[in-house]
Design an enzyme around this catalytic site. Sequence first.
Site: not given
Ligand code: SAH
Ligand code: SF4
Length: 339
Positions: A84, A98, A105, A109, A112, A333
Amino acid sequence: MISRHDQFKKLYPNEPAFRWKQMEQALFVNRFSSWQDVTSLSKPFRENLHNFPWTTVQNAQIFSNKTKDTFKAALQFSDNQWVETVLMRNPRDQLTICVSSQIGCPMGCAFCATGKMGLSRSLIADEIVDQYRFWKKFMPQKLEGEITNIVFMGMGEPLLNYEAIKESIHTWLRHTLIGKTHITVSTVGVLPTLKKILEDPTWPDVRLAISLHSADLETRKRLMPSTATDFIEKLIEWAHGYTQKYGNRRHHLTFEYVMLSGINDTNFHAQKLAELGQKIDQVRVNLIPYNFTNSPFQCSPLKTMEHFQRTLKNAGLTVTIRKSKGDDIAAACGQLIQM
Ligand code: SAH
Ligand code: SF4
Protein backbone atom coordinates in the site's frame (compact mmCIF):
# COMPACT_ATOMS: atom_id res chain seq x y z
CA MET A 1 13.12 -10.23 -8.62
CA ILE A 2 15.52 -8.66 -11.15
CA SER A 3 15.83 -4.92 -11.70
CA ARG A 4 14.95 -3.21 -14.98
CA HIS A 5 18.56 -2.13 -15.40
CA ASP A 6 19.93 -5.65 -14.90
CA GLN A 7 17.36 -7.04 -17.32
CA PHE A 8 18.39 -4.41 -19.83
CA LYS A 9 22.08 -5.31 -19.50
CA LYS A 10 21.28 -8.98 -19.92
CA LEU A 11 18.99 -8.58 -22.91
CA TYR A 12 20.92 -5.82 -24.72
CA PRO A 13 24.61 -6.32 -23.87
CA ASN A 14 25.73 -4.45 -26.97
CA GLU A 15 23.70 -1.27 -26.49
CA PRO A 16 25.71 1.84 -25.55
CA ALA A 17 25.50 3.00 -21.92
CA PHE A 18 23.54 6.14 -22.80
CA ARG A 19 20.66 3.97 -24.08
CA TRP A 20 19.73 2.99 -20.53
CA LYS A 21 19.94 6.62 -19.42
CA GLN A 22 17.56 7.55 -22.24
CA MET A 23 15.18 4.78 -21.20
CA GLU A 24 15.27 5.61 -17.49
CA GLN A 25 14.51 9.24 -18.28
CA ALA A 26 11.52 8.20 -20.39
CA LEU A 27 10.02 6.38 -17.39
CA PHE A 28 9.45 9.79 -15.78
CA VAL A 29 7.76 11.49 -18.74
CA ASN A 30 4.14 11.56 -17.67
CA ARG A 31 2.57 11.57 -21.12
CA PHE A 32 4.29 8.26 -21.94
CA SER A 33 2.43 5.06 -21.10
CA SER A 34 4.63 2.46 -22.77
CA TRP A 35 7.92 2.08 -24.64
CA GLN A 36 5.99 2.57 -27.88
CA ASP A 37 5.48 6.23 -26.91
CA VAL A 38 9.20 6.92 -26.51
CA THR A 39 9.93 8.22 -29.98
CA SER A 40 13.48 9.23 -29.11
CA LEU A 41 14.26 5.51 -29.37
CA SER A 42 14.45 4.09 -32.89
CA LYS A 43 11.36 2.28 -34.14
CA PRO A 44 13.04 -1.15 -34.45
CA PHE A 45 14.46 -0.80 -30.92
CA ARG A 46 11.07 0.24 -29.50
CA GLU A 47 9.42 -2.74 -31.14
CA ASN A 48 12.03 -4.97 -29.65
CA LEU A 49 11.08 -3.64 -26.21
CA HIS A 50 7.50 -4.88 -26.29
CA ASN A 51 8.27 -7.52 -23.64
CA PHE A 52 10.45 -5.24 -21.56
CA PRO A 53 8.63 -4.06 -18.39
CA TRP A 54 7.43 -0.45 -18.35
CA THR A 55 6.38 -0.68 -14.71
CA THR A 56 6.53 -3.23 -11.90
CA VAL A 57 2.90 -2.45 -11.00
CA GLN A 58 0.60 -5.11 -12.44
CA ASN A 59 -2.65 -4.08 -10.78
CA ALA A 60 -3.96 -1.28 -8.60
CA GLN A 61 -6.92 -0.57 -6.38
CA ILE A 62 -7.50 2.98 -5.23
CA PHE A 63 -9.44 4.28 -2.24
CA SER A 64 -10.18 7.89 -1.38
CA ASN A 65 -11.15 9.40 1.96
CA LYS A 66 -14.33 11.42 2.48
CA THR A 67 -12.66 14.80 2.19
CA LYS A 68 -10.87 13.68 -1.02
CA ASP A 69 -7.50 14.86 0.18
CA THR A 70 -6.04 11.43 0.88
CA PHE A 71 -5.83 8.49 -1.48
CA LYS A 72 -4.55 5.02 -0.76
CA ALA A 73 -3.49 2.59 -3.47
CA ALA A 74 -2.89 -1.12 -3.11
CA LEU A 75 -0.40 -2.09 -5.81
CA GLN A 76 0.22 -5.62 -6.99
CA PHE A 77 3.63 -6.75 -8.25
CA SER A 78 4.58 -9.63 -10.55
CA ASP A 79 4.66 -12.19 -7.71
CA ASN A 80 1.02 -11.28 -6.93
CA GLN A 81 1.92 -9.62 -3.62
CA TRP A 82 0.44 -6.25 -2.69
CA VAL A 83 1.80 -3.15 -0.98
CA GLU A 84 0.00 0.00 0.00
CA THR A 85 1.07 3.56 -0.72
CA VAL A 86 -0.62 6.87 0.14
CA LEU A 87 -1.00 10.30 -1.51
CA MET A 88 -1.96 13.27 0.69
CA ARG A 89 -2.78 16.86 -0.19
CA ASN A 90 -2.14 19.64 2.29
CA PRO A 91 -4.15 22.91 2.40
CA ARG A 92 -1.51 24.60 0.21
CA ASP A 93 -2.19 22.00 -2.51
CA GLN A 94 1.21 20.41 -2.09
CA LEU A 95 1.21 16.67 -2.38
CA THR A 96 3.14 14.22 -0.26
CA ILE A 97 3.44 10.55 -1.06
CA CYS A 98 4.08 7.93 1.54
CA VAL A 99 5.95 4.92 0.11
CA SER A 100 6.52 1.37 1.32
CA SER A 101 9.95 -0.27 1.41
CA GLN A 102 8.95 -3.84 2.32
CA ILE A 103 5.93 -6.13 2.08
CA GLY A 104 5.18 -6.41 5.78
CA CYS A 105 7.78 -5.70 8.45
CA PRO A 106 9.76 -7.95 10.81
CA MET A 107 10.10 -5.39 13.63
CA GLY A 108 6.85 -6.24 15.37
CA CYS A 109 6.05 -2.89 17.00
CA ALA A 110 3.01 -3.50 19.20
CA PHE A 111 0.93 -0.56 17.89
CA CYS A 112 1.48 -1.11 14.15
CA ALA A 113 -0.73 -3.12 11.78
CA THR A 114 2.13 -3.72 9.32
CA GLY A 115 4.19 -5.17 12.16
CA LYS A 116 1.51 -7.80 12.78
CA MET A 117 2.00 -9.21 9.27
CA GLY A 118 5.65 -10.11 9.75
CA LEU A 119 7.97 -9.75 6.77
CA SER A 120 7.00 -11.20 3.44
CA ARG A 121 9.84 -9.68 1.41
CA SER A 122 11.74 -6.48 0.72
CA LEU A 123 10.91 -4.43 -2.36
CA ILE A 124 13.42 -3.87 -5.12
CA ALA A 125 14.31 -0.25 -5.96
CA ASP A 126 12.12 -0.28 -9.10
CA GLU A 127 9.09 -1.23 -7.01
CA ILE A 128 9.75 1.72 -4.68
CA VAL A 129 10.39 4.13 -7.57
CA ASP A 130 7.21 2.96 -9.30
CA GLN A 131 5.04 3.97 -6.32
CA TYR A 132 5.98 7.58 -7.19
CA ARG A 133 5.40 6.92 -10.92
CA PHE A 134 2.02 5.40 -10.13
CA TRP A 135 0.82 8.51 -8.26
CA LYS A 136 2.28 10.83 -10.86
CA LYS A 137 0.23 9.09 -13.55
CA PHE A 138 -2.89 8.89 -11.39
CA MET A 139 -2.91 12.55 -10.33
CA PRO A 140 -3.86 14.46 -13.48
CA GLN A 141 -7.21 12.69 -13.51
CA LYS A 142 -7.99 13.47 -9.88
CA LEU A 143 -5.85 16.18 -8.38
CA GLU A 144 -4.02 19.35 -9.24
CA GLY A 145 -0.65 20.20 -7.78
CA GLU A 146 2.77 18.65 -7.69
CA ILE A 147 4.27 15.88 -5.61
CA THR A 148 6.71 17.88 -3.52
CA ASN A 149 7.53 15.43 -0.72
CA ILE A 150 8.23 11.74 -0.37
CA VAL A 151 8.21 10.01 3.01
CA PHE A 152 9.22 6.42 3.73
CA MET A 153 6.40 5.93 6.20
CA GLY A 154 4.50 3.17 4.47
CA MET A 155 4.95 -0.54 5.03
CA GLY A 156 8.30 -1.85 6.19
CA GLU A 157 11.51 -0.73 7.83
CA PRO A 158 13.52 1.19 5.21
CA LEU A 159 16.89 0.65 6.90
CA LEU A 160 16.46 -3.12 6.54
CA ASN A 161 16.38 -2.52 2.77
CA TYR A 162 19.24 -0.04 2.61
CA GLU A 163 20.61 -0.54 -0.92
CA ALA A 164 17.16 -0.48 -2.51
CA ILE A 165 15.95 2.66 -0.73
CA LYS A 166 19.25 4.38 -1.54
CA GLU A 167 18.92 3.51 -5.21
CA SER A 168 15.29 4.64 -5.34
CA ILE A 169 16.20 7.99 -3.73
CA HIS A 170 19.03 8.55 -6.23
CA THR A 171 16.64 7.76 -9.08
CA TRP A 172 14.10 10.34 -7.86
CA LEU A 173 16.83 12.93 -7.34
CA ARG A 174 18.00 12.36 -10.95
CA HIS A 175 14.60 12.50 -12.60
CA THR A 176 12.25 14.66 -10.52
CA LEU A 177 12.43 18.17 -9.07
CA ILE A 178 12.10 16.82 -5.53
CA GLY A 179 15.15 17.82 -3.50
CA LYS A 180 16.95 16.01 -0.70
CA THR A 181 15.31 17.96 2.11
CA HIS A 182 11.89 16.96 0.77
CA ILE A 183 12.53 13.26 1.14
CA THR A 184 12.29 11.70 4.62
CA VAL A 185 13.35 8.23 5.66
CA SER A 186 11.52 7.17 8.81
CA THR A 187 13.19 4.44 10.81
CA VAL A 188 12.76 2.51 13.99
CA GLY A 189 16.52 3.13 14.43
CA VAL A 190 18.53 0.17 13.11
CA LEU A 191 21.80 1.14 14.81
CA PRO A 192 24.37 -0.55 12.51
CA THR A 193 22.68 0.93 9.43
CA LEU A 194 22.39 4.38 11.02
CA LYS A 195 26.15 4.17 11.56
CA LYS A 196 26.67 3.10 7.95
CA ILE A 197 24.78 6.21 6.79
CA LEU A 198 27.41 8.40 8.44
CA GLU A 199 30.22 6.51 6.69
CA ASP A 200 28.73 5.92 3.26
CA PRO A 201 29.91 8.56 0.76
CA THR A 202 27.06 7.63 -1.60
CA TRP A 203 24.28 8.10 0.97
CA PRO A 204 21.96 10.84 -0.35
CA ASP A 205 21.67 13.08 2.70
CA VAL A 206 17.90 13.19 2.86
CA ARG A 207 16.05 13.86 6.09
CA LEU A 208 15.87 11.21 8.76
CA ALA A 209 13.10 10.68 11.28
CA ILE A 210 13.66 8.31 14.17
CA SER A 211 10.56 6.59 15.50
CA LEU A 212 11.37 6.94 19.17
CA HIS A 213 7.98 6.56 20.90
CA SER A 214 9.63 6.48 24.32
CA ALA A 215 12.84 7.80 25.81
CA ASP A 216 12.43 5.29 28.62
CA LEU A 217 14.21 2.09 27.63
CA GLU A 218 11.83 -0.32 29.38
CA THR A 219 8.73 1.28 27.86
CA ARG A 220 10.34 1.34 24.43
CA LYS A 221 11.36 -2.30 24.66
CA ARG A 222 7.80 -3.27 25.50
CA LEU A 223 6.39 -1.31 22.58
CA MET A 224 9.18 -2.04 20.13
CA PRO A 225 10.78 -5.43 20.69
CA SER A 226 13.65 -4.63 18.30
CA THR A 227 15.04 -2.13 20.85
CA ALA A 228 18.64 -2.94 21.86
CA THR A 229 19.54 -2.72 25.57
CA ASP A 230 21.91 0.18 24.94
CA PHE A 231 19.63 1.88 22.41
CA ILE A 232 19.30 5.27 24.10
CA GLU A 233 23.06 5.74 24.73
CA LYS A 234 23.90 4.56 21.22
CA LEU A 235 21.26 6.85 19.71
CA ILE A 236 22.71 9.88 21.50
CA GLU A 237 26.21 8.98 20.35
CA TRP A 238 25.03 8.49 16.79
CA ALA A 239 22.99 11.72 16.81
CA HIS A 240 26.12 13.67 17.77
CA GLY A 241 27.91 12.18 14.77
CA TYR A 242 24.91 12.99 12.59
CA THR A 243 24.62 16.63 13.61
CA GLN A 244 28.37 17.04 13.19
CA LYS A 245 28.17 15.71 9.65
CA TYR A 246 24.83 17.06 8.43
CA GLY A 247 23.48 19.38 11.09
CA ASN A 248 22.13 22.71 9.90
CA ARG A 249 18.76 24.38 9.93
CA ARG A 250 17.57 22.52 6.86
CA HIS A 251 18.88 19.25 8.12
CA HIS A 252 17.53 18.67 11.55
CA LEU A 253 16.75 15.28 13.04
CA THR A 254 13.16 14.38 13.92
CA PHE A 255 11.88 12.12 16.68
CA GLU A 256 8.48 10.65 15.96
CA TYR A 257 6.38 9.88 18.99
CA VAL A 258 3.04 8.09 18.74
CA MET A 259 0.85 9.12 21.68
CA LEU A 260 -0.52 6.11 23.55
CA SER A 261 -2.81 6.91 26.43
CA GLY A 262 -1.35 5.94 29.81
CA ILE A 263 1.62 4.19 28.18
CA ASN A 264 4.10 6.85 27.04
CA ASP A 265 2.25 10.15 27.61
CA THR A 266 2.73 10.78 31.36
CA ASN A 267 4.85 13.47 33.03
CA PHE A 268 7.53 10.85 33.67
CA HIS A 269 7.77 10.16 29.92
CA ALA A 270 7.72 13.85 29.00
CA GLN A 271 10.60 14.42 31.43
CA LYS A 272 12.60 11.51 29.99
CA LEU A 273 12.06 12.81 26.47
CA ALA A 274 13.01 16.35 27.48
CA GLU A 275 16.27 15.07 28.98
CA LEU A 276 17.10 13.11 25.85
CA GLY A 277 16.12 15.98 23.54
CA GLN A 278 18.35 18.41 25.41
CA LYS A 279 21.36 16.21 24.67
CA ILE A 280 20.82 16.43 20.90
CA ASP A 281 21.25 19.62 18.87
CA GLN A 282 18.32 20.83 16.77
CA VAL A 283 16.16 17.79 17.30
CA ARG A 284 12.45 18.22 16.59
CA VAL A 285 9.73 16.15 18.14
CA ASN A 286 6.64 15.22 16.17
CA LEU A 287 3.78 13.93 18.31
CA ILE A 288 1.57 11.56 16.30
CA PRO A 289 -1.96 10.64 17.34
CA TYR A 290 -2.27 6.85 17.59
CA ASN A 291 -4.30 5.46 14.68
CA PHE A 292 -6.47 2.50 15.51
CA THR A 293 -4.93 -0.85 14.51
CA ASN A 294 -6.79 -3.53 16.47
CA SER A 295 -4.22 -3.24 19.27
CA PRO A 296 -5.03 -2.74 22.94
CA PHE A 297 -4.05 0.95 22.83
CA GLN A 298 -5.89 4.22 22.86
CA CYS A 299 -4.81 7.56 21.55
CA SER A 300 -3.95 10.11 24.22
CA PRO A 301 -6.65 12.79 24.57
CA LEU A 302 -5.83 16.08 22.85
CA LYS A 303 -5.47 17.80 26.24
CA THR A 304 -2.81 15.29 27.30
CA MET A 305 -0.97 15.76 24.02
CA GLU A 306 -1.00 19.52 24.44
CA HIS A 307 0.23 19.23 28.02
CA PHE A 308 3.00 16.86 26.88
CA GLN A 309 3.90 19.34 24.14
CA ARG A 310 4.04 22.25 26.62
CA THR A 311 6.35 20.34 28.97
CA LEU A 312 8.76 19.68 26.12
CA LYS A 313 8.55 23.25 24.84
CA ASN A 314 9.32 24.55 28.31
CA ALA A 315 12.43 22.38 28.23
CA GLY A 316 13.49 24.19 25.04
CA LEU A 317 12.48 21.60 22.43
CA THR A 318 10.68 22.22 19.15
CA VAL A 319 7.52 20.13 19.16
CA THR A 320 4.65 19.74 16.70
CA ILE A 321 1.47 17.69 16.83
CA ARG A 322 0.75 15.88 13.57
CA LYS A 323 -2.69 15.79 12.07
CA SER A 324 -3.51 12.27 10.95
CA LYS A 325 -5.11 11.84 7.57
CA GLY A 326 -6.92 9.05 5.84
CA ASP A 327 -7.81 7.01 8.92
CA ASP A 328 -11.32 6.46 7.46
CA ILE A 329 -9.71 4.35 4.69
CA ALA A 330 -7.00 2.78 6.88
CA ALA A 331 -4.37 4.91 5.12
CA ALA A 332 -2.87 6.59 8.18
CA CYS A 333 0.52 5.78 9.72
CA GLY A 334 0.70 2.23 10.98
CA GLN A 335 -2.51 1.09 9.29
CA LEU A 336 -1.09 -0.22 6.03
CA ILE A 337 -1.24 -3.96 5.38
CA GLN A 338 -1.15 -6.38 2.47
CA MET A 339 -4.60 -6.89 0.96
N1 SAH B 1 9.26 1.34 9.83
C1 SAH B 1 9.45 2.75 9.80
C2 SAH B 1 8.60 3.46 8.77
C3 SAH B 1 7.18 3.00 8.62
S1 SAH B 1 6.11 3.34 9.97
C4 SAH B 1 9.25 3.34 11.19
O1 SAH B 1 8.77 2.64 12.07
O2 SAH B 1 9.64 4.48 11.36
C5 SAH B 1 5.87 5.09 9.84
C6 SAH B 1 5.49 5.77 11.13
O3 SAH B 1 4.20 5.36 11.58
C7 SAH B 1 6.44 5.43 12.27
O4 SAH B 1 6.80 6.57 13.00
C8 SAH B 1 5.59 4.52 13.11
O5 SAH B 1 6.02 4.43 14.42
C9 SAH B 1 4.23 5.13 12.97
N2 SAH B 1 3.13 4.28 13.39
C10 SAH B 1 3.06 2.93 13.37
N3 SAH B 1 1.85 2.50 13.83
C11 SAH B 1 1.16 3.60 14.14
C12 SAH B 1 -0.16 3.83 14.65
N4 SAH B 1 -0.99 2.82 14.92
N5 SAH B 1 -0.56 5.10 14.85
C13 SAH B 1 0.25 6.14 14.56
N6 SAH B 1 1.50 6.00 14.06
C14 SAH B 1 1.95 4.74 13.86
FE1 SF4 C 1 7.74 -1.95 11.16
FE2 SF4 C 1 5.46 -0.80 11.87
FE3 SF4 C 1 7.50 -0.89 13.58
FE4 SF4 C 1 7.67 0.72 11.43
S1 SF4 C 1 6.21 0.91 13.11
S2 SF4 C 1 9.24 -0.68 12.23
S3 SF4 C 1 6.53 -0.52 9.95
S4 SF4 C 1 6.38 -2.66 12.78
